[in-house]
Enzyme design. Structure first.
Site, mmCIF file in Angstrom:
data_model
loop_
_atom_site.group_PDB
_atom_site.id
_atom_site.type_symbol
_atom_site.label_atom_id
_atom_site.label_comp_id
_atom_site.label_asym_id
_atom_site.label_seq_id
_atom_site.Cartn_x
_atom_site.Cartn_y
_atom_site.Cartn_z
ATOM 1 C CD GLU A 68 -29.260 -15.115 -10.373
ATOM 2 O OE1 GLU A 68 -28.065 -15.319 -10.127
ATOM 3 O OE2 GLU A 68 -29.830 -14.030 -10.113
ATOM 4 C CB CYS A 77 -25.749 -23.613 -13.023
ATOM 5 S SG CYS A 77 -25.777 -23.383 -11.244
ATOM 6 C CD GLU A 79 -21.669 -24.389 -14.830
ATOM 7 O OE1 GLU A 79 -22.689 -23.653 -14.833
ATOM 8 O OE2 GLU A 79 -20.756 -24.248 -14.004
ATOM 9 C CB CYS A 120 -22.985 -27.785 -12.302
ATOM 10 S SG CYS A 120 -24.244 -26.527 -12.591
#
Length: 167
Positions: A68, A77, A79, A120
């Site tokens: 983040e 993220c 992924e 994602c």
């Protein structure tokens, strides 16, 4: 203008750990790597830690975590971290499976599995299109595992690379 109705159906299998198409060793290793990555995530704002592990067709495993940033939406993220790393270092190797694990600071691993966010999902759909084969998603929770045969199953009427050509 003529309107029509489209019915969309997605098959997501609620599964037990034992019924996956991975060996016990593969699943155990992927799960422990994903948990380790979740612990390495940088999530001071959401306090939601996610780890992902990709199993490549070569048998190698690549992992990543969410990162983040105070300047939303600059974070990324788990992924996408995992897929982008795979693309950069193994551009011609397909991802066969992607295991996703999440935990909160308050309660450890989530009870029910989480699904990838929209960004994602789009990255996974494009990776599938580029490699010409599906990526089986394994979504892990404390009480169950969801198995999604392909990222395309999560995004009906997807925007794929051929969409740019008007196809």
């Amino acid at each position: 203008m003529e309107f029509y109705s489209v019915q969309v159906k997605t098959d997501i299998q609620k599964s037990s750990y034992e019924s996956l198409d991975l060996t016990d060793e593969q699943f155990s290793l992927m799960s422990s790597q994903a948990a380790e990555m979740a612990h390495k995530s940088y999530a001071p704002y959401s306090k939601f830690h996610v780890g992902a592990v990709a199993l490549l067709e070569s048998g190698e495993m690549i992992s990543g975590s969410n990162q983040e940033n105070a300047a939303y939406p600059s974070g990324i993220c788990a992924e996408r971290t995992t897929v982008f790393y795979t693309n950069a270092h193994y551009p011609n190797t397909a991802i066969t499976h992607l295991l996703i694990y999440a935990e909160t600071e308050e309660g450890g691993v989530v009870t029910s599995p989480i699904t990838p966010c929209a960004a994602c999902r789009q990255v996974l759909i494009e990776k599938e299109a580029i490699q010409g084969s599906p990526i089986k998603l394994i979504l892990v929770g404390r009480d169950s595992v969801f198995v999604v045969p392909s990222a395309m199953d999560l995004v009906p009427l997807s925007f794929v690379p051929d969409s740019l050509k008007g196809e």
